[in-house]
Design an enzyme around this catalytic site. Structure first.
Site, PDB file in Angstrom:
ATOM      1  N   GLU A   1       9.690   8.405 -16.969  1.00 27.76           N
ATOM      2  CA  GLU A   1       8.339   8.859 -17.108  1.00 27.76           C
ATOM      3  C   GLU A   1       7.827   8.541 -18.705  1.00 27.76           C
ATOM      4  OE1 GLU A   1       7.983  13.021 -15.821  1.00 27.76           O
ATOM      5  OE2 GLU A   1       9.592  12.452 -14.459  1.00 27.76           O
TER       6      GLU A   1
ATOM      7  N   LYS B   1      16.308  21.211 -10.749  1.00 28.96           N
ATOM      8  CA  LYS B   1      15.561  19.860 -10.994  1.00 28.96           C
ATOM      9  C   LYS B   1      16.572  19.151 -11.783  1.00 28.96           C
ATOM     10  CE  LYS B   1      11.816  19.030 -10.843  1.00 28.96           C
ATOM     11  NZ  LYS B   1      10.713  19.488 -11.413  1.00 28.96           N
TER      12      LYS B   1
ATOM     13  N   SER C   1      15.278  21.221 -15.823  1.00 32.54           N
ATOM     14  CA  SER C   1      14.123  21.774 -16.119  1.00 32.54           C
ATOM     15  C   SER C   1      14.670  23.245 -16.720  1.00 32.54           C
ATOM     16  CB  SER C   1      13.389  22.127 -14.840  1.00 32.54           C
ATOM     17  OG  SER C   1      12.587  23.419 -15.115  1.00 32.54           O
TER      18      SER C   1
ATOM     19  N   HIS D   1       0.914  -1.144   0.120  1.00 33.88           N
ATOM     20  CA  HIS D   1      -0.018   0.142   0.032  1.00 33.88           C
ATOM     21  C   HIS D   1       0.950   1.209  -0.047  1.00 33.88           C
ATOM     22  CE1 HIS D   1      -3.260  -2.809   1.265  1.00 33.88           C
ATOM     23  NE2 HIS D   1      -2.242  -3.405   2.000  1.00 33.88           N
TER      24      HIS D   1
END
Ligand code: ARG
Length: 465
Positions: free
Chosen positions: A297, A290, A284, A163
């Site tokens: 992704e 970043k 970024s 979970h």
């Protein structure tokens, strides 16, 4: 080299005049995407021609000329001397008209005892047979990268989750080896589907077979296929192999996507379990701090299109009467897109995993929080004779106390343990240390370092490494 322009009279001009509107041509043509099967189309044609000569259907000298012509086309396409700019309805028509342009009317004899319906079915099977080999090699590369990391971090303790809540201590190696198991099943699925696919439909002709004395088995043998489709209607209308492979592709992408999701989590500041190499992450355009896991992704995102291609093909086939229908031309773009997407995903995944830097100190620190040794605390009491449910209750109450007082099971004083149960002794601290929790899970397939090393050895033996 193709003399007649695509817009001119079609090779199939028979009943109709064979002149179609430009828009209809653009809509109808598959050459822009099926040109990638030119090698398989030519190989299939050579096998077919060889059989025509062997069976006396065409004179051997004619077949020699045809095969020479086809070899020349293959060489010129391979070298780039010939391209597809002349256009054509599909790869089959393109090669046949190029052959005729090169060797004259003899080229028109190649299509004896064959139809584009069985031809395209053969080409696609041969093409996918080759692609399954490259895909399997790429999967092996990902497995190797995972094995490398699992071996190096076989004893790096981290929290295991259920979970997405910290559950029990495991090792990073154990976690990665779970993905190796998935990919091993994927390899199995691919070779299983490829075996069923490697059957020749050639000679099914348009749908009903042929009056010529063909030898279909001979063609299959030349092409190193395992047999022939035994029903000609099925031979031209079966696309099960596209479905099976796309289902296998979708499953592989699902596995990569799950690992991607974990890598994305692990590289976040919230986890910091892993750092990706600069070569496989991006920055970024506005936020200088970043470092994003774009590759992971994208793999996660592209999984959707591979699922979509599977659904598209299933849906395309569901209402088709036997035998061939032009709808089936849609099989190719879908599966080609999945093949390309999968190959790119696997190609980026292997080095991304091989070069990622696990951060075991952070994993260990996360393992220290979250009471993931509570099961072992309960097991301690159970091993001393207490029923598990009672031990579970007592441990739960101790955890609640710790949370309230800002303690951990490791720092809770022995008097408090004893107050909860007389069975607790000073050895409880050893028993619930993260190291003990991990090392003691020696059950087959468990998380102990020995067990993880055994898993690695077993996989390597299976893969013959
Ligand atoms: N380009 C077609 C396809 O991909 C080849 C088969 C065409 N057959 C036909 N009878 N029109 O399916």
């Amino acid at each position: 080299m193709v003399g007649d322009k695509f817009m001119a009279e079609k090779m199939w001009a028979g009943r109709s005049a064979g002149v179609t509107d430009q828009v209809a041509d653009d809509f109808n043509t598959s050459l822009p995407f099926d040109q990638r099967m030119y090698r398989q189309d030519i190989t299939g044609s050579m096998a077919h021609a060889t059989m025509l000569a062997a069976k006396g259907i065409l004179p051997p000298s004619d077949v020699d000329t045809i095969i020479d012509g086809l070899s020349g086309i293959l060489a010129d396409l391979d070298s780039g001397k010939l391209d597809f700019s002349a256009g054509g309805e599909d790869i089959h028509m393109f090669i046949e008209s190029e052959l005729t342009a090169r060797i004259g009317d003899l080229g028109k004899k190649l299509h004896t005892a064959r139809s584009r319906n069985d031809q395209v079915a053969l080409d696609l099977r041969l093409y996918l047979r080759d692609e399954v080999k490259s895909i399997s090699d790429l999967i092996r590369d990902v497995i190797d990268a995972l094995l490398l990391q699992a071996e190096a971090y076989a004893d790096a303790i981290m929290p295991g989750y259920t979970h997405l809540q910290r559950a029990q201590p495991i090792t990073f190696g154990h976690h990665l080896m779970a993905y190796v198991q998935m990919l091993l099943r994927d390899l199995d699925r691919l070779s299983d589907a490829a075996g069923r696919m490697n059957i020749s439909p050639l000679g099914s002709c348009a749908l009903a077979g042929t009056t010529y004395p063909t030898d279909r088995q001979m063609v299959a043998d030349i092409l190193q296929m395992n047999g022939i489709c035994e029903n000609s209607l099925d031979g031209v209308s079966d696309r099960d192999y596209c479905i099976e492979l796309q289902a296998a592709f979708a499953t592989i992408m699902m596995h990569l996507s799950r690992l991607s999701e974990e890598i994305i989590l692990w590289t976040s500041w919230e986890f910091r379990f892993v750092e990706l190499s600069d070569a496989y992450s991006t920055g970024s355009s506005i936020m200088p701090q970043k470092k994003n896991s774009d590759m992971a992704e994208l793999v996660r995102g592209k999984t959707g299109r591979v699922y979509g291609n599977l659904m598209g093909t299933l849906t395309m086939l569901k209402g088709l009467p036997l035998a061939y229908n032009k709808d089936m031309q849609e099989d190719k773009e879908a599966i080609f897109d999945s093949v390309d997407t999968l190959k790119m995903s696997l190609a980026v995944f292997a080095p991304m995993v091989a070069t990622m830097r696990p951060l075991p100190e952070n994993m260990r620190a996360a393992a220290a929080k979250g009471f993931i040794n509570a099961t072992d605390c309960a097991d301690y009491l159970t091993k001393k004779g207490m029923p598990f449910r009672t031990a579970y209750k007592i441990t739960g109450a101790l955890v609640a106390d710790c949370i309230r007082d800002g303690l951990t099971l490791e720092t809770l004083p022995i008097e408090r343990y004893k107050a909860a149960s007389e069975l607790f002794e000073a050895d409880i601290y050893d028993e619930i240390s993260m190291e003990t929790c991990v090392m003691r899970r020696t059950s087959a397939g468990g998380t102990s370092v020995d067990s993880v090393r055994a898993q690695i050895a077993s996989v390597k033996a299976k893969l013959g490494e």
